[in-house]
Each structure stands twice: as structure tokens, then as C-alpha cells.
Design a protein around this motif. Structure first.
Motif, mmCIF file in Angstrom:
data_model
loop_
_atom_site.group_PDB
_atom_site.id
_atom_site.type_symbol
_atom_site.label_atom_id
_atom_site.label_comp_id
_atom_site.label_asym_id
_atom_site.label_seq_id
_atom_site.Cartn_x
_atom_site.Cartn_y
_atom_site.Cartn_z
ATOM 1 N N SER A 146 15.150 40.924 -44.878
ATOM 2 C CA SER A 146 14.738 42.319 -44.787
ATOM 3 C C SER A 146 13.222 42.382 -44.681
ATOM 4 N N VAL A 147 12.739 42.952 -43.590
ATOM 5 C CA VAL A 147 11.303 43.077 -43.344
ATOM 6 C C VAL A 147 10.896 44.538 -43.545
ATOM 7 N N SER A 148 9.830 44.761 -44.298
ATOM 8 C CA SER A 148 9.339 46.115 -44.563
ATOM 9 C C SER A 148 8.352 46.527 -43.475
ATOM 10 N N SER A 181 21.511 35.274 -38.704
ATOM 11 C CA SER A 181 21.970 35.843 -39.964
ATOM 12 C C SER A 181 21.596 37.324 -40.046
ATOM 13 N N PRO A 182 22.193 38.070 -40.960
ATOM 14 C CA PRO A 182 21.892 39.512 -41.062
ATOM 15 C C PRO A 182 20.404 39.767 -41.233
ATOM 16 N N LYS A 183 19.893 40.771 -40.516
ATOM 17 C CA LYS A 183 18.470 41.085 -40.555
ATOM 18 C C LYS A 183 18.291 42.599 -40.584
ATOM 19 N N ARG A 207 15.784 45.965 -31.345
ATOM 20 C CA ARG A 207 15.552 44.538 -31.567
ATOM 21 C C ARG A 207 16.654 43.888 -32.396
ATOM 22 N N GLY A 208 17.765 44.592 -32.556
ATOM 23 C CA GLY A 208 18.912 44.007 -33.241
ATOM 24 C C GLY A 208 18.798 43.964 -34.744
ATOM 25 N N LEU A 209 17.871 44.762 -35.321
ATOM 26 C CA LEU A 209 17.736 44.838 -36.777
ATOM 27 C C LEU A 209 18.423 46.103 -37.276
ATOM 28 N N PRO A 349 27.702 47.454 -39.634
ATOM 29 C CA PRO A 349 27.645 46.270 -38.782
ATOM 30 C C PRO A 349 26.633 45.258 -39.307
ATOM 31 N N VAL A 350 26.892 44.003 -39.067
ATOM 32 C CA VAL A 350 25.947 42.934 -39.399
ATOM 33 C C VAL A 350 25.550 42.256 -38.097
ATOM 34 N N PRO A 351 24.300 42.426 -37.647
ATOM 35 C CA PRO A 351 23.887 41.867 -36.354
ATOM 36 C C PRO A 351 23.831 40.353 -36.391
#
Length: 352
Positions: A146-148, A181-183, A207-209, A349-351
Motif C-alpha cells: 500500500s503506497v500513500s 501481488s495485491p497493490k 495503473r492497476g492499483l 477485486p485484487v489486481p
């Protein structure tokens, strides 16, 4: 910052020397919850929010978590021992943050230990220190990331985060395009960025997040300092979440439910009880345990058992904090929300 909700790709094998316990692969949510079934029934913690270090390279206006205060950071061996015990106590999920966790040089090895024990892991980072090598190692462990990111404007980023680091974050996000992996991308709504949240959400989805949107809180227990430039009028902030829901900007499932919770709270509504101290606990870098990052600790895992520490929790204080907050880090309501809204959780969903 969300629990993975579908089976992982492949087993990860850790040598006996890497962890006190080993498992055949990293479990899905269902397997993890089944493994912690006793804790679910007894309303005991399944999730640990772990501050792996006390150092940060940002100075976010809304954060007042104690950093660089000369406190002790547990060694890798101590972390492995503590979390092996916690796994035996029924915990199955770890949200690992800081400070900025990527500043800890032995972080990949710590993650190997936790994955080997059997935990589902989410690393929460500001994204300024992502490298191709780190991401490769994280991906091999099926670590959710997880990116803030609250804004795409460099001047606003500096205002919110206290550092001119947006280019580094964007470069790190580019590296995530091949991350299997999930992002997730977490955006905190404040007065500075509330007109831009929709743009950040679209940026994430393109971007698939998976975008996670929460409200900035101040004076929620020990967490959330007052910053006049970030503080909003609640109705105006609520409109942000209402617009996201009306436009179907968020993916289906739990992420929309979390947006609804934020909107409800901002409009003065009451939410279901917080999971802090019940399904989740917070652990700082020294091993001190509290119901959540907003509340004071009641013991240290290097010196006391989890049961002893849990017995000292002030349940009235937890309830009071719950009534005043939506918990904008998703730490304190995530397990309970999965149980209260299982269909929404499984639709998330989990990308890849």
C-alpha cells in the motif's frame, strides 16, 4: 492496506532457520480466518498493526506518531520470536508500517520471517524508497503493498508531506506496473487535496492499483495532529466521498463500503464498533502493545504475554475513540467489516 481476499499464487517455502514456525504457502483470507477461528469466536485479535521502525523521511502534516524519540527498535530475532508467539495466539494478519518501513535495512529478511511463520502481510509505505530489487523480493513473498499518495501536484505534496518527494513516489509507482501481488494506493482527504481526490483515484485505477480513500482525522486519541492548512469543514469533505460513490469511481466491494463509512461519519452518523483491541492490536517498534495507534500501550511483548496485555485494555476508552473516528488508516475496522459485510469483502477485486 487491505487484507488479501483470494488465494495466493504459489507456496513460499522458508527454511526452518528463518522462522519459528513454517507453513505450506501463504494462506488466502479464508484459510487465515479458519486458522484463527477460535479468535473470531472469542473476539480476540487477528490483525497486528506493526510499526517496524521509528524513523521517517517525511513530515506529514496530519501525522504525530512518535518517531526518533530514542526508543528501542526490536531486532529481527526479537521480532521473529514475538510474532511466532502471536501466531500461536491466533493472529494471522500483519499491517507493517513505520515511520517509513523501507528505511529499515533488514526489512526484506523480517518479511521473510513473517511469511514463513504464516502471516498475510501488507506493507504500508510512502513510496519514496521503492526499488526494483525490493519489489521483486516482496512479490516473491506475496506481500500486499500500500503506497500513500494524496496529490499529483508537487507543490501540494510538499505542503502535505513536508518533503519534495513526489518524483520519487511516481518513479516507484512506475515500478509497480509488473507487481503481481495485491497493490493499493491510499489517499487521505484534507482541505488541500479534496478537489483532486477523483483525479488521484483515476490515476491509481489506470495503473492497476486499488484506491483506498479515507478522511484526515485530528485529535483522535494520540493520533492526528491539528494542521490548519489540512483541516476541513465536514460537509465539504463528505461531498468528496459522495461524489466518488455516485460516479462509481471506486472498485466494488469493501473499498466502497469504507467510503460509505467515511461519508456517514462526516455527516454525523454512528458507525459499528471499532475492532481495536478486539480483532486488532497495534505494536510499536519496541514491542509495546496498544488497542490501536490512537491509544496508549498497556504492556510489552518482550516482557508480558499477549493475554496479560489484553486484560489491561480500557474498553471504555476504545469505545469512546470508536465513536469519534472512522479510523482513516483502515486499521481498526477491517476484520470486523469483512465479517459484517462478507459479500462486499469477497467482491473486492485484487489486481495482479
Amino acid at each position: 492496506m487491505l487484507i488479501q481476499i483470494e488465494p495466493s499464487r504459489k507456496p513460499h517455502v522458508v527454511s526452518p532457520g528463518q522462522a519459528a514456525l513454517s507453513v505450506e504457502g501463504r494462506p488466502s483470507l479464508g484459510r487465515a480466518l479458519l486458522g484463527g477461528l477460535t479468535n473470531l469466536l472469542l473476539r480476540r485479535p487477528l490483525l497486528a498493526v506493526f510499526q517496524v521502525n521509528l524513523r521517517c523521511n517525511s513530515a506529514c502534516g496530519y501525522c504525530n506518531l512518535p518517531l526518533n524519540a530514542g526508543r528501542y527498535e526490536m531486532t529481527r530475532e526479537e521480532i521473529r520470536r514475538v510474532f511466532a508467539d502471536l501466531y500461536r495466539d491466533g493472529l494471522r494478519f500483519v499491517f507493517l508500517q513505520g515511520g517509513e518501513p523501507l528505511l529499515r535495512r533488514d526489512l526484506p529478511e523480517i518479511l521473510e520471517d513473517l511469511a514463513g511463520i504464516g502471516f498475510l502481510i501488507t506493507v504500508i509505505t510512502n513510496g519514496t524508497k521503492l526499488t526494483a530489487d525490493l519489489l521483486k523480493r516482496f512479490d516473491q513473498l506475496s506481500v500486499s503493498l500500500s503506497v500513500s499518495l494524496d496529490t499529483l501536484d508537487r507543490t501540494r505534496y510538499l505542503q502535505i508531506r513536508g518533503g519534495d518527494q513526489l518524483p520519487q513516489v511516481l518513479a516507484g509507482l512506475d515500478l509497480l506496473r509488473q507487481y503481481r501481488s495485491p497493490k493499493f494506493l491510499t489517499c487521505i482527504v484534507s482541505e488541500i487535496n479534496r478537489d483532486e481526490v477523483g483525479t488521484v483515484v483515476k490515476f491509481a485505477r489506470d495503473r492497476g492499483l486499488l484506491p483506498v480513500v479515507g478522511a484526515y482525522h485530528w485529535d483522535a486519541g494520540l493520533y492526528g495532529k491539528k494542521d490548519p492548512t489540512l483541516m476541513y469543514e465536514r460537509r465539504q469533505a463528505s461531498l468528496v466521498f459522495e461524489r466518488l460513490l455516485a460516479d462509481d469511481a471506486l472498485p466494488p466491494g469493501y473499498l466502497r463500503q469504507y467510503a460509505r463509512d467515511n461519508s456517514t461519519w462526516l455527516q454525523g452518523g454512528r458507525l459499528a464498533a471499532c475492532d481495536a483491541g478486539r480483532y486488532s492490536i497495534a505494536i510499536d517498534a519496541s514491542g509495546n502493545v496498544s488497542p490501536c495507534l490512537s491509544l496508549p500501550d498497556t504492556g510489552n511483548l518482550l516482557r508480558s504475554s499477549l493475554d496479560e496485555i489484553l486484560s489491561r485494555f480500557d474498553r471504555d476508552s476504545i469505545q469512546d475513540c470508536s465513536d469519534r473516528s472512522t479510523c482513516n488508516r483502515l486499521d481498526g475496522r477491517v476484520i470486523g467489516s469483512v465479517l459484517r459485510h462478507p459479500i462486499a469483502a469477497w467482491r473486492t477485486p485484487v489486481p495482479r
